[in-house]
Design a protein around this motif. Structure first.
Motif, PDB file in Angstrom:
ATOM      1  N   VAL A 328     -24.291  -2.294  -0.842  1.00 46.62           N
ATOM      2  CA  VAL A 328     -24.246  -3.718  -1.026  1.00 46.62           C
ATOM      3  C   VAL A 328     -25.393  -3.881  -0.908  1.00 46.62           C
ATOM      4  CG1 VAL A 328     -23.715  -5.908  -1.992  1.00 46.62           C
ATOM      5  CG2 VAL A 328     -21.979  -4.114  -2.141  1.00 46.62           C
ATOM      6  N   ASN A 329     -26.228  -4.621  -1.403  1.00 45.30           N
ATOM      7  CA  ASN A 329     -27.351  -5.060  -0.255  1.00 45.30           C
ATOM      8  C   ASN A 329     -27.930  -6.368  -0.886  1.00 45.30           C
ATOM      9  OD1 ASN A 329     -29.900  -4.914  -2.801  1.00 45.30           O
ATOM     10  ND2 ASN A 329     -28.707  -3.359  -2.063  1.00 45.30           N
ATOM     11  N   VAL A 330     -28.518  -7.627   0.440  1.00 43.79           N
ATOM     12  CA  VAL A 330     -28.209  -8.919  -0.314  1.00 43.79           C
ATOM     13  C   VAL A 330     -29.400  -9.531   0.148  1.00 43.79           C
ATOM     14  CG1 VAL A 330     -27.399 -11.264  -0.306  1.00 43.79           C
ATOM     15  CG2 VAL A 330     -25.752  -9.419  -0.495  1.00 43.79           C
ATOM     16  N   SER A 342     -33.126 -13.903   4.177  1.00 42.76           N
ATOM     17  CA  SER A 342     -31.972 -13.558   4.875  1.00 42.76           C
ATOM     18  C   SER A 342     -32.006 -12.085   4.361  1.00 42.76           C
ATOM     19  CB  SER A 342     -31.441 -13.773   5.399  1.00 42.76           C
ATOM     20  OG  SER A 342     -29.961 -12.795   6.100  1.00 42.76           O
ATOM     21  N   ASN A 343     -31.576 -11.023   4.904  1.00 43.78           N
ATOM     22  CA  ASN A 343     -31.922  -9.732   4.706  1.00 43.78           C
ATOM     23  C   ASN A 343     -30.584  -8.617   5.174  1.00 43.78           C
ATOM     24  OD1 ASN A 343     -31.925  -7.818   2.784  1.00 43.78           O
ATOM     25  ND2 ASN A 343     -34.142  -6.346   3.381  1.00 43.78           N
ATOM     26  N   ALA A 344     -29.790  -8.292   4.522  1.00 45.93           N
ATOM     27  CA  ALA A 344     -28.779  -7.679   4.653  1.00 45.93           C
ATOM     28  C   ALA A 344     -27.854  -6.562   3.618  1.00 45.93           C
ATOM     29  CB  ALA A 344     -26.999  -8.375   5.268  1.00 45.93           C
ATOM     30  N   ASP A 345     -27.661  -5.670   4.305  1.00 45.19           N
ATOM     31  CA  ASP A 345     -26.707  -4.321   3.750  1.00 45.19           C
ATOM     32  C   ASP A 345     -25.850  -3.685   4.504  1.00 45.19           C
ATOM     33  OD1 ASP A 345     -27.166  -0.992   3.205  1.00 45.19           O
ATOM     34  OD2 ASP A 345     -28.056  -1.673   1.380  1.00 45.19           O
ATOM     35  N   ASN A 346     -24.928  -2.987   2.931  1.00 43.30           N
ATOM     36  CA  ASN A 346     -23.891  -2.557   3.710  1.00 43.30           C
ATOM     37  C   ASN A 346     -23.566  -1.433   2.899  1.00 43.30           C
ATOM     38  OD1 ASN A 346     -21.037  -1.343   4.488  1.00 43.30           O
ATOM     39  ND2 ASN A 346     -20.177  -3.373   5.197  1.00 43.30           N
ATOM     40  N   SER A 347     -23.853  -0.253   3.664  1.00 41.22           N
ATOM     41  CA  SER A 347     -23.876   1.242   3.026  1.00 41.22           C
ATOM     42  C   SER A 347     -22.414   1.895   3.134  1.00 41.22           C
ATOM     43  CB  SER A 347     -25.118   2.117   2.730  1.00 41.22           C
ATOM     44  OG  SER A 347     -25.307   2.243   4.097  1.00 41.22           O
ATOM     45  N   ASN A 348     -21.682   1.266   3.954  1.00 42.54           N
ATOM     46  CA  ASN A 348     -20.648   2.045   3.865  1.00 42.54           C
ATOM     47  C   ASN A 348     -18.940   1.853   3.532  1.00 42.54           C
ATOM     48  OD1 ASN A 348     -21.695   3.628   6.205  1.00 42.54           O
ATOM     49  ND2 ASN A 348     -21.526   1.995   6.752  1.00 42.54           N
ATOM     50  N   PHE A 349     -19.309   0.985   1.960  1.00 42.22           N
ATOM     51  CA  PHE A 349     -18.362   0.784   1.065  1.00 42.22           C
ATOM     52  C   PHE A 349     -17.355   1.887   0.623  1.00 42.22           C
ATOM     53  CE2 PHE A 349     -20.303  -3.503   1.222  1.00 42.22           C
ATOM     54  CZ  PHE A 349     -19.184  -3.962   2.188  1.00 42.22           C
ATOM     55  N   LYS A 364      -7.738 -11.562  -8.679  1.00 43.67           N
ATOM     56  CA  LYS A 364      -7.319 -12.635  -7.670  1.00 43.67           C
ATOM     57  C   LYS A 364      -8.991 -12.101  -6.561  1.00 43.67           C
ATOM     58  CE  LYS A 364      -3.399 -13.682  -7.607  1.00 43.67           C
ATOM     59  NZ  LYS A 364      -2.697 -12.789  -6.194  1.00 43.67           N
ATOM     60  N   GLU A 365      -9.311 -13.142  -5.778  1.00 42.93           N
ATOM     61  CA  GLU A 365     -10.720 -13.288  -4.826  1.00 42.93           C
ATOM     62  C   GLU A 365     -10.579 -12.097  -3.681  1.00 42.93           C
ATOM     63  OE1 GLU A 365     -13.247 -15.443  -1.024  1.00 42.93           O
ATOM     64  OE2 GLU A 365     -10.762 -16.317  -2.589  1.00 42.93           O
ATOM     65  N   GLN A 366     -11.351 -11.228  -3.522  1.00 39.20           N
ATOM     66  CA  GLN A 366     -12.207  -9.912  -3.185  1.00 39.20           C
ATOM     67  C   GLN A 366     -12.784 -10.586  -1.991  1.00 39.20           C
ATOM     68  OE1 GLN A 366     -11.275  -5.849  -4.449  1.00 39.20           O
ATOM     69  NE2 GLN A 366     -11.680  -6.973  -6.066  1.00 39.20           N
ATOM     70  N   THR A 367     -13.028 -10.083  -0.531  1.00 40.35           N
ATOM     71  CA  THR A 367     -14.044 -10.610  -0.401  1.00 40.35           C
ATOM     72  C   THR A 367     -15.050  -9.064   0.863  1.00 40.35           C
ATOM     73  OG1 THR A 367     -12.938 -12.095   1.024  1.00 40.35           O
ATOM     74  CG2 THR A 367     -14.753 -10.957   2.580  1.00 40.35           C
ATOM     75  N   LEU A 368     -16.013  -9.252   0.276  1.00 40.37           N
ATOM     76  CA  LEU A 368     -17.865  -7.471   0.976  1.00 40.37           C
ATOM     77  C   LEU A 368     -17.878  -8.143   1.905  1.00 40.37           C
ATOM     78  CD1 LEU A 368     -18.436  -6.587  -2.331  1.00 40.37           C
ATOM     79  CD2 LEU A 368     -16.484  -5.914  -1.149  1.00 40.37           C
ATOM     80  N   GLU A 369     -17.462  -7.888   2.822  1.00 45.18           N
ATOM     81  CA  GLU A 369     -18.550  -7.387   4.641  1.00 45.18           C
ATOM     82  C   GLU A 369     -19.382  -6.922   4.204  1.00 45.18           C
ATOM     83  OE1 GLU A 369     -17.876 -10.039   7.148  1.00 45.18           O
ATOM     84  OE2 GLU A 369     -15.004 -10.441   6.492  1.00 45.18           O
ATOM     85  N   HIS A 377     -17.639 -12.659  -1.783  1.00 44.12           N
ATOM     86  CA  HIS A 377     -16.618 -13.341  -2.299  1.00 44.12           C
ATOM     87  C   HIS A 377     -16.822 -13.068  -3.955  1.00 44.12           C
ATOM     88  CE1 HIS A 377     -14.850 -14.962   1.228  1.00 44.12           C
ATOM     89  NE2 HIS A 377     -16.372 -15.719   1.127  1.00 44.12           N
ATOM     90  N   THR A 378     -15.862 -12.479  -4.818  1.00 44.24           N
ATOM     91  CA  THR A 378     -15.446 -11.617  -5.922  1.00 44.24           C
ATOM     92  C   THR A 378     -14.274 -12.002  -6.642  1.00 44.24           C
ATOM     93  OG1 THR A 378     -14.807  -9.818  -5.885  1.00 44.24           O
ATOM     94  CG2 THR A 378     -17.056  -9.754  -5.681  1.00 44.24           C
TER      95      THR A 378
END
Length: 441
Positions: A328-330, A342-349, A364-369, A377-378
């Motif tokens: 996920v990248n934002v 701001s720019n952030a990326d996590n490729s280890n999900f 239900k609500e889930q959180t992606l760090e 939050h999804t």
């Protein structure tokens, strides 16, 4: 067009220095997995009526970001720019009963046009028609689909007072499926009166940050609000009472839907100050690519919040495969100048996994760090990035959080049953003790 006709067109093209916009363009290319930079040209069109008076004038710059399918069924991103060989056939002055039309043709079979309609007091853009030709192998190498492809989208230009010039220096974007149209340095006036370009300007919203917003605030316009036009932000932002609205997004490969996603998204940004922002699906467009083992969903909220989800397929046995969310990248952009906030990326999900041919669901609500300062939050998630049939979700595999809803009544029921058993057992023991108190004489 023959000389001496009831109207004539004068068009000139010149190279314009990109300056700071070059960095913005490069940023967009990186976000769309493209590379390289191509020169862009400004176009000036002056349409004359039968009396040789100006009736329609425009000067602008534009660029197109396009995703297309290759012969190997992969998807590639390309950039189409205006070239120096621009023509202008088909432009029309317009009148009270006929729409004005601004039309240009460029490159190897590419064209773009916009029509304008008027009322007694205003004029505005109506529809934009863009045609790109994949036979242009320089821009579309190894394209699977050959020939012209036409995209029609409603113009977002607000009504402008007659005899006023519409001006927009900042970049504006139009998203339609696999095409992003970018415009900047725009000056246009339709239905010019008495052949004289107006002296008064009507500026676009991006050029007038003091104008009232028409959509809920995003990360960009909250963090860049002028202190003279907005109240000071609190040091902490409470979580909205309402959960984000669930958006329905989809991607197509040709005429077939290849990815389905229903999800409500909320950003949690805590750089300078905590901030929770709901992604508005009504202003969010979906783009991306589908493949056999990789699928990418890109969500663009008014070109100020870009969120990318990457799904991949893994083998879990010799006969079974699963998909899961891998990356996920934002990217948070300033809508006024395109700069990155701001720019952030996590490729280890390794989340949202389900067997290939099924879907994944989690209400239900889930959180992606994503990073130390950005979370997603999804809510009400339902996703199927592969093997979509008949534009419908397949059987869903539910997350463990939703399973808790089923376990709770089971646990409560078991506890009540145990309590009843204890009461019955205590009653039996009590009865026996009472009988033991009497002796036979």
């Amino acid at each position: 067009m023959a000389k001496g006709g009831w109207r004539s067109l004068l068009l000139s093209a010149r190279t314009v220095s990109m300056g700071s916009r070059r960095a913005f363009a490069r940023l967009l290319f990186l976000l769309l997995s493209t590379s390289g930079f191509f020169q862009s040209y400004a176009v000036e069109v002056d349409v004359k009526d039968g009396a040789n008076a100006t009736c329609l004038y425009a000067n602008w710059m534009m660029r197109f970001l396009i995703t297309y399918e290759t012969n190997s069924s992969d998807y590639r991103n390309t950039t189409l720019n205006l070239s120096s060989n621009v023509t202008h056939d088909g432009s029309v002055c317009g009148n009270d009963t006929q729409a004005a039309l601004l039309a240009v043709q460029f490159g190897e079979g590419h064209s773009w046009s916009v029509n304008f309609t008027k009322t007694n007091e205003t004029y505005q853009g109506d529809f934009i028609t863009f045609t790109y030709n994949t036979n242009d192998t320089t821009v579309f190498p190894d394209a699977k689909r050959k020939g012209p492809v036409t995209i029609v989208v409603r113009d977002t230009m607000q009504p402008v007072q007659l005899n006023n010039v519409f001006v927009c220096h900042n970049a504006d974007f139009l998203e339609t499926e696999s095409v992003t149209q970018i415009f900047w340095n725009v000056t246009v006036q339709a239905f010019v009166q008495n052949g004289t370009i107006g002296k008064k300007e009507s500026r676009c919203r991006a050029d007038t940050p003091t104008s009232a917003p028409t959509v809920p605030p995003t990360i960009a316009n909250v963090t860049t609000a002028s202190p003279t036009t907005a109240s000071p932000a609190p040091t902490t932002a409470p979580k909205p009472v309402e959960n984000p609205e669930t958006g329905n997004y989809s991607l197509k490969s040709g005429n077939k839907t290849c990815l389905l996603a229903n999800v409500g998204l909320q950003l949690n940004v805590s750089q300078d100050k905590p901030l929770l922002v709901n992604i508005n699906p009504k202003t969010t467009s979906a783009d991306g690519a589908c493949g056999n083992t990789t699928a990418i969903l890109k969500l663009n909220d008014r070109n100020s919040t870009l969120i990318g989800f990457t799904f991949v397929v893994k083998n879990v046995s010799t006969t079974a495969q699963k998909f899961y969310l891998k990356e996920v990248n934002v990217t948070l952009l300033n809508r006024l100048n395109g700069s990155v906030i701001s720019n952030a990326d996590n490729s280890n999900f390794s989340k949202w996994d389900a067997f290939l041919g099924t879907s994944y669901m989690c209400q239900k609500e889930q959180t992606l760090e994503i990073s130390d300062s950005i979370q997603i939050h999804t809510f009400n998630l339902w996703i199927q990035p592969f093997l979509v049939e008949e534009n419908k979700f397949s059987t869903a595999q539910e997350c463990s959080l939703d399973d808790d809803d089923i376990l709770i009544p089971i646990v409560v029921g078991a506890a009540l049953a145990g309590l009843i058993a204890i009461i019955v057992l205590a009653y039996i023991i009590g009865r026996r003790k009472s009988y033991a108190g009497y002796q036979t004489l």
